[in-house]
Design a protein around this motif. Structure first.
Motif, PDB file in Angstrom:
ATOM      1  N   ILE A 135       3.108  -8.101  18.505  1.00 25.47           N
ATOM      2  CA  ILE A 135       3.685  -6.900  17.900  1.00 25.47           C
ATOM      3  C   ILE A 135       3.562  -6.969  16.384  1.00 25.47           C
ATOM      4  CG2 ILE A 135       5.835  -5.655  17.480  1.00 25.47           C
ATOM      5  CD1 ILE A 135       6.665  -6.328  20.352  1.00 25.47           C
ATOM      6  N   SER A 136       3.932  -8.121  15.832  1.00 23.84           N
ATOM      7  CA  SER A 136       3.857  -8.292  14.380  1.00 23.84           C
ATOM      8  C   SER A 136       2.424  -8.159  13.885  1.00 23.84           C
ATOM      9  CB  SER A 136       4.426  -9.662  13.995  1.00 23.84           C
ATOM     10  OG  SER A 136       4.321  -9.875  12.609  1.00 23.84           O
ATOM     11  N   ASP A 137       1.467  -8.814  14.567  1.00 23.69           N
ATOM     12  CA  ASP A 137       0.066  -8.730  14.147  1.00 23.69           C
ATOM     13  C   ASP A 137      -0.443  -7.291  14.215  1.00 23.69           C
ATOM     14  OD1 ASP A 137       0.154 -11.446  13.838  1.00 23.69           O
ATOM     15  OD2 ASP A 137      -0.964 -11.917  15.656  1.00 23.69           O
ATOM     16  N   ALA A 138      -0.062  -6.571  15.267  1.00 25.00           N
ATOM     17  CA  ALA A 138      -0.545  -5.197  15.431  1.00 25.00           C
ATOM     18  C   ALA A 138       0.017  -4.286  14.333  1.00 25.00           C
ATOM     19  CB  ALA A 138      -0.162  -4.668  16.808  1.00 25.00           C
ATOM     20  N   LEU A 139       1.299  -4.442  14.016  1.00 22.03           N
ATOM     21  CA  LEU A 139       1.891  -3.595  12.981  1.00 22.03           C
ATOM     22  C   LEU A 139       1.311  -3.910  11.603  1.00 22.03           C
ATOM     23  CD1 LEU A 139       5.608  -3.532  14.170  1.00 22.03           C
ATOM     24  CD2 LEU A 139       3.923  -1.702  14.345  1.00 22.03           C
ATOM     25  N   GLN A 140       1.063  -5.199  11.339  1.00 23.57           N
ATOM     26  CA  GLN A 140       0.438  -5.544  10.062  1.00 23.57           C
ATOM     27  C   GLN A 140      -0.976  -4.975   9.973  1.00 23.57           C
ATOM     28  OE1 GLN A 140       0.769  -9.689   8.871  1.00 23.57           O
ATOM     29  NE2 GLN A 140       2.688  -9.896   9.967  1.00 23.57           N
ATOM     30  N   ALA A 141      -1.717  -5.022  11.081  1.00 23.76           N
ATOM     31  CA  ALA A 141      -3.061  -4.441  11.088  1.00 23.76           C
ATOM     32  C   ALA A 141      -3.000  -2.930  10.887  1.00 23.76           C
ATOM     33  CB  ALA A 141      -3.776  -4.784  12.393  1.00 23.76           C
ATOM     34  N   ALA A 142      -1.994  -2.287  11.478  1.00 24.06           N
ATOM     35  CA  ALA A 142      -1.846  -0.844  11.293  1.00 24.06           C
ATOM     36  C   ALA A 142      -1.500  -0.514   9.841  1.00 24.06           C
ATOM     37  CB  ALA A 142      -0.769  -0.306  12.232  1.00 24.06           C
ATOM     38  N   MET A 143      -0.653  -1.358   9.222  1.00 24.31           N
ATOM     39  CA  MET A 143      -0.331  -1.164   7.801  1.00 24.31           C
ATOM     40  C   MET A 143      -1.592  -1.282   6.950  1.00 24.31           C
ATOM     41  SD  MET A 143       2.794  -0.706   6.384  1.00 24.31           S
ATOM     42  CE  MET A 143       3.281  -1.832   5.088  1.00 24.31           C
ATOM     43  N   ALA A 144      -2.382  -2.329   7.210  1.00 27.99           N
ATOM     44  CA  ALA A 144      -3.599  -2.553   6.425  1.00 27.99           C
ATOM     45  C   ALA A 144      -4.585  -1.413   6.593  1.00 27.99           C
ATOM     46  CB  ALA A 144      -4.242  -3.872   6.836  1.00 27.99           C
ATOM     47  N   ALA A 145      -4.583  -0.762   7.754  1.00 28.70           N
ATOM     48  CA  ALA A 145      -5.499   0.344   8.009  1.00 28.70           C
ATOM     49  C   ALA A 145      -4.989   1.670   7.464  1.00 28.70           C
ATOM     50  CB  ALA A 145      -5.755   0.467   9.512  1.00 28.70           C
ATOM     51  N   GLY A 146      -3.793   1.673   6.868  1.00 27.20           N
ATOM     52  CA  GLY A 146      -3.244   2.905   6.316  1.00 27.20           C
ATOM     53  C   GLY A 146      -2.701   3.857   7.352  1.00 27.20           C
ATOM     54  N   LEU A 147      -2.352   3.324   8.540  1.00 27.55           N
ATOM     55  CA  LEU A 147      -1.856   4.192   9.611  1.00 27.55           C
ATOM     56  C   LEU A 147      -0.355   4.426   9.524  1.00 27.55           C
ATOM     57  CD1 LEU A 147      -3.847   2.698  12.627  1.00 27.55           C
ATOM     58  CD2 LEU A 147      -4.462   4.628  11.171  1.00 27.55           C
ATOM     59  N   VAL A 148       0.340   3.562   8.772  1.00 26.90           N
ATOM     60  CA  VAL A 148       1.796   3.658   8.729  1.00 26.90           C
ATOM     61  C   VAL A 148       2.200   4.325   7.425  1.00 26.90           C
ATOM     62  CG1 VAL A 148       3.933   2.406   9.159  1.00 26.90           C
ATOM     63  CG2 VAL A 148       1.757   1.461   9.940  1.00 26.90           C
ATOM     64  N   GLU A 149       1.859   5.571   7.275  1.00 29.83           N
ATOM     65  CA  GLU A 149       2.230   6.330   6.094  1.00 29.83           C
ATOM     66  C   GLU A 149       3.565   7.026   6.336  1.00 29.83           C
ATOM     67  OE1 GLU A 149       0.781   6.120   3.294  1.00 29.83           O
ATOM     68  OE2 GLU A 149      -0.809   4.856   4.106  1.00 29.83           O
ATOM     69  N   PRO A 150       4.359   7.224   5.282  1.00 30.55           N
ATOM     70  CA  PRO A 150       5.624   7.958   5.460  1.00 30.55           C
ATOM     71  C   PRO A 150       5.372   9.327   6.085  1.00 30.55           C
ATOM     72  CG  PRO A 150       5.530   6.947   3.282  1.00 30.55           C
ATOM     73  CD  PRO A 150       4.167   6.765   3.903  1.00 30.55           C
ATOM     74  N   ARG A 151       6.061   9.611   7.169  1.00 32.95           N
ATOM     75  CA  ARG A 151       5.796  10.850   7.912  1.00 32.95           C
ATOM     76  C   ARG A 151       6.619  12.004   7.344  1.00 32.95           C
ATOM     77  NH1 ARG A 151       5.195   8.918  14.205  1.00 32.95           N
ATOM     78  NH2 ARG A 151       3.783   7.199  13.811  1.00 32.95           N
ATOM     79  N   THR A 152       6.035  13.154   7.388  1.00 31.19           N
ATOM     80  CA  THR A 152       6.695  14.342   6.848  1.00 31.19           C
ATOM     81  C   THR A 152       6.973  15.379   7.932  1.00 31.19           C
ATOM     82  OG1 THR A 152       4.528  15.291   6.318  1.00 31.19           O
ATOM     83  CG2 THR A 152       5.623  14.023   4.593  1.00 31.19           C
ATOM     84  N   CYS A 153       6.896  14.958   9.197  1.00 34.81           N
ATOM     85  CA  CYS A 153       7.137  15.933  10.266  1.00 34.81           C
ATOM     86  C   CYS A 153       8.611  16.317  10.283  1.00 34.81           C
ATOM     87  CB  CYS A 153       6.705  15.375  11.612  1.00 34.81           C
ATOM     88  SG  CYS A 153       7.542  13.855  12.060  1.00 34.81           S
ATOM     89  N   ALA A 154       8.905  17.389  11.040  1.00 31.02           N
ATOM     90  CA  ALA A 154      10.243  17.974  11.001  1.00 31.02           C
ATOM     91  C   ALA A 154      11.312  16.999  11.469  1.00 31.02           C
ATOM     92  CB  ALA A 154      10.268  19.238  11.864  1.00 31.02           C
ATOM     93  N   GLY A 155      10.965  16.088  12.374  1.00 36.58           N
ATOM     94  CA  GLY A 155      11.985  15.199  12.920  1.00 36.58           C
ATOM     95  C   GLY A 155      12.432  14.107  11.983  1.00 36.58           C
ATOM     96  N   VAL A 156      11.628  13.776  10.983  1.00 33.49           N
ATOM     97  CA  VAL A 156      11.956  12.677  10.075  1.00 33.49           C
ATOM     98  C   VAL A 156      12.977  13.150   9.047  1.00 33.49           C
ATOM     99  CG1 VAL A 156      11.049  11.111   8.334  1.00 33.49           C
ATOM    100  CG2 VAL A 156       9.745  11.572  10.405  1.00 33.49           C
ATOM    101  N   GLN A 157      14.019  12.319   8.824  1.00 33.80           N
ATOM    102  CA  GLN A 157      15.109  12.691   7.934  1.00 33.80           C
ATOM    103  C   GLN A 157      15.288  11.616   6.862  1.00 33.80           C
ATOM    104  OE1 GLN A 157      18.327  12.605  10.694  1.00 33.80           O
ATOM    105  NE2 GLN A 157      17.358  14.019  12.131  1.00 33.80           N
ATOM    106  N   GLU A 158      15.772  12.037   5.700  1.00 33.91           N
ATOM    107  CA  GLU A 158      16.157  11.088   4.660  1.00 33.91           C
ATOM    108  C   GLU A 158      17.588  10.652   4.931  1.00 33.91           C
ATOM    109  OE1 GLU A 158      14.490   9.632   2.084  1.00 33.91           O
ATOM    110  OE2 GLU A 158      12.746  10.499   3.090  1.00 33.91           O
ATOM    111  N   ARG A 159      17.763   9.360   5.227  1.00 35.87           N
ATOM    112  CA  ARG A 159      19.081   8.848   5.589  1.00 35.87           C
ATOM    113  C   ARG A 159      19.396   7.594   4.788  1.00 35.87           C
ATOM    114  NH1 ARG A 159      20.485  10.547  10.782  1.00 35.87           N
ATOM    115  NH2 ARG A 159      22.514   9.607  10.337  1.00 35.87           N
ATOM    116  N   CYS A 160      20.690   7.344   4.617  1.00 41.09           N
ATOM    117  CA  CYS A 160      21.154   6.142   3.934  1.00 41.09           C
ATOM    118  C   CYS A 160      22.098   5.378   4.853  1.00 41.09           C
ATOM    119  CB  CYS A 160      21.882   6.497   2.636  1.00 41.09           C
ATOM    120  SG  CYS A 160      20.832   7.278   1.383  1.00 41.09           S
ATOM    121  N   GLY A 161      22.238   4.112   4.585  1.00 38.24           N
ATOM    122  CA  GLY A 161      23.124   3.291   5.395  1.00 38.24           C
ATOM    123  C   GLY A 161      23.324   1.931   4.764  1.00 38.24           C
TER     124      GLY A 161
END
Length: 622
Positions: A135-161
């Protein structure tokens, strides 16, 4: 999945929604070709099933659930199918036997298989470990490929915690409405442990995805690129500060360290140790944290040989507002407990670890030296001969019910089946022994790696102590010389003192009748020149002064041992180093016949000379 399925995967926009099972040699070969084909859009996780099992040791469904549409997950058996896959793949990039591997989008792993790490598993006890690793290797590879960009779709919200805690590579955050979110290490700062980014009680804000319940904090990072990292270091540290840095790369003559994840600084051997025979690759390990002193701010330069044991490094900057320092000093290695005295002279020593032949062939019965010829494995025929002979039936069968030839054939097939089962059991036991030995070897490798790091740290500490003692000795010698009437510096300004020494050397060296023909040419000292004279070891200041006089009077051109020539940007044939004002950088030998021989670098300007620095032979910086 047939050829049409493979083609659909190759041309789809997102990875397949579920785990893909490879069931034939053709599918395996097509998968390998697709992995090697440029233009692949996402990483591919390949998890294999051990040869004697029906399911893998890792959990492919959990992997797919974690990576979602960021990666493809493929399950492949170890059989002729995996051999078909291996025949297509480059050497050292295959996977089989229960192991798993992530193939990144970038094809650098083809030439460097270490970029696609092989993850081993030996039993179901390794299920969580190999699953988390993939899982860790796959997510790091996805990050390196630029696939994990901040999403702007309607479901994503700015939240604090508020961070409730960090467990391994995950952090639990309680949002303002008391719902829970998680922060994933792989989706924050690549290569930095999550507990170096977040701390319990820290207030955080980011983009929250209700579907995955993940909180993306990357937009809040304080140093997202090299420019902000450099500015952050300048704000946090001053020249003379002792700071922490993480080793990013090591070569024999230089070590590269990171002051922040996006800011690397190269430190040459001359700023690490005065022993020119030291190979820095034997003194540092990638990932370890070291202390250094800032000696220049623009550009940033460090020395690793000028830190006393009692000096406390300044805290490293935090990567998120309110977070912990991203680096912390290395903890002292625990000392091994003193050996306990034996209870009696007849105490039995601990048993030695089993040798490889013992593990392979059943354990402790045979402790004789290893023979030059390995014992022959039993064949099915050998095992069949050990089976009891078939007993005649208790009652005679009716005449003609089963021909005698068929009865004999049934007995033969029964014996062969029993022999095959016995052989498979023997091979399974042997494989279990090999896996156990592999686990032992991995543990031994980890212990050896820790020992190497301890020795490296001890050596560097001893070398720093030696250099400190050398400085103390020189200081003591200076005090003795002053007490004996030997004059110390005559000027408070270091440049005035150097010019005085140059003038004295010229006056003493050039005969009176030749002084008019050999005057001192005009010269200036570049910033950092005097520092290089004081810091470099293995050459006396008097020798530097003498060669400066030779340069200024034109004598160095006639002395064969000085080897005066323009400085090149690299090896022979590379261009000369030239400034925008037309000045060319020259170098003259202070020593010879050594890769660490010292050189004097200077610029020949239109109206005189500018002395730049004292450097080593293989240092091509002007």
């Amino acid at each position: 999945m047939g050829q049409s399925g493979i083609s659909q995967v190759a041309h789809s926009v997102t990875p397949p929604p579920g785990v893909r099972r490879i069931g034939s040699e053709v599918e395996a070969s097509e998968l390998a070709h697709r992995l090697l084909m440029p233009g692949r859009r996402w990483p591919v996780v390949v998890l294999t099933i051990p040869g004697e099992c029906d399911e893998p040791f890792g959990d492919p469904d959990e992997i797919k659930g974690a990576v979602g549409d960021l990666a493809e997950v493929v399950l492949m058996p170890t059989s002729d199918v995996s051999w078909a896959f291996s025949r297509v793949m480059p050497p050292m990039t295959q996977v089989y036997g229960g192991a798993g591997r992530v193939y990144p989008v970038d094809h650098a792993w083809v030439a460097d298989p270490g970029r696609s790490r092989l993850r081993f598993a030996y039993s179901l006890q390794d299920r969580k470990r190999i699953t988390d690793q993939l899982i860790s290797d796959a997510l790091q590879a996805a990050m390196a490929a630029g696939l994990v960009e901040p999403r702007t779709c309607a479901g994503v919200q700015e939240r604090c915690g508020r961070v409730q805690g960090v467990i391994g590579s995950r952090a639990l955050v309680t949002l303002e409405d008391m719902s829970l979110a998680t922060v994933w290490e792989e989706l924050t700062v690549p290569g930095v442990a999550l507990d170096r980014v977040l701390a319990k009680g820290q207030q955080v804000c980011g983009s929250y995805d209700p579907d995955s319940r993940r909180l993306d904090l990357r937009a809040a990072l304080r140093f997202p690129d090299a420019a902000t990292a450099r500015a952050g270091v300048v704000r946090a540290y001053r020249v003379g500060d002792v700071v922490l840095a993480q080793v990013a790369a090591v070569a024999d003559d230089a070590v590269t360290v990171r002051l922040l994840p996006g800011l690397a600084v190269e430190v040459g051997r001359e700023a690490v140790t005065s022993n020119q025979k030291d190979a820095l690759s034997g003194l540092f390990s990638v990932g370890e944290v070291v202390a250094g002193r800032v000696v220049e701010a623009d550009p940033i330069r460090l020395r690793l040989d000028d830190v006393d044991d009692e000096e406390v490094p300044k805290p490293a900057p935090s990567l998120l507002p309110g977070g912990p320092p991203w680096l912390r000093p290395p903890e002292p290695e625990p000392q091994p407990p003193a050996a306990a005295a034996p209870s009696s002279p007849a105490s039995v020593p601990p048993a030695a670890p089993p040798r490889l032949p013992d593990v392979l062939h059943g354990g402790d019965a045979d402790r004789s030296p290893v023979r030059s010829v390995a014992p022959r494995q039993p064949t099915p025929l050998d095992l069949a001969r050990r089976l009891p002979a078939p007993q005649p039936p208790a009652m005679a069968r009716p005449a003609g019910a089963i021909p005698a030839a068929d009865q004999a054939r049934v007995v033969q097939l029964t014996n062969e089946l029993a022999a095959e089962r016995s052989t498979r059991k023997a091979l399974a036991d042997e494989l279990a022994g090999l896996r156990a030995r592999a686990a032992e070897l991995e543990a031994e490798l980890a212990r050896a790696t820790r020992s190497i790091k301890q020795l490296q740290t001890s050596y560097r500490g001893a070398d720093l102590a030696r250099q400190r003692l050398g400085k103390q000795l020189k200081s003591a010698q200076d005090r003795v010389g002053q007490a004996a009437g030997v004059p110390g510096p005559l000027f408070l300004d270091s440049e005035e003192q150097f010019r005085y020494e140059v003038t004295c050397e010229w006056a003493q060296r050039i005969p009176a009748a030749e002084k008019a023909d050999k005057p001192l040419a005009k010269y200036v000292l570049a910033p950092g020149f005097l520092d290089s004279v004081d810091q470099i070891e293995g050459i006396s200041r008097a020798k530097v002064v003498a060669v400066v006089v030779e340069v200024l009077t034109g004598q160095s051109q006639q002395l064969a041992g000085r080897d005066v020539h323009p400085l090149r940007t690299g090896d022979a044939g590379s261009p000369y180093v030239r400034r925008p004002d037309g000045a060319i950088c020259w170098r003259v030998a202070l020593q010879r016949e050594s890769a660490a021989a010292r050189r004097l670098h200077y610029w020949r300007t239109h109206d005189g000379y500018e002395f730049s620095r004292v450097a080593l032979h293989d240092d091509y910086r002007p």
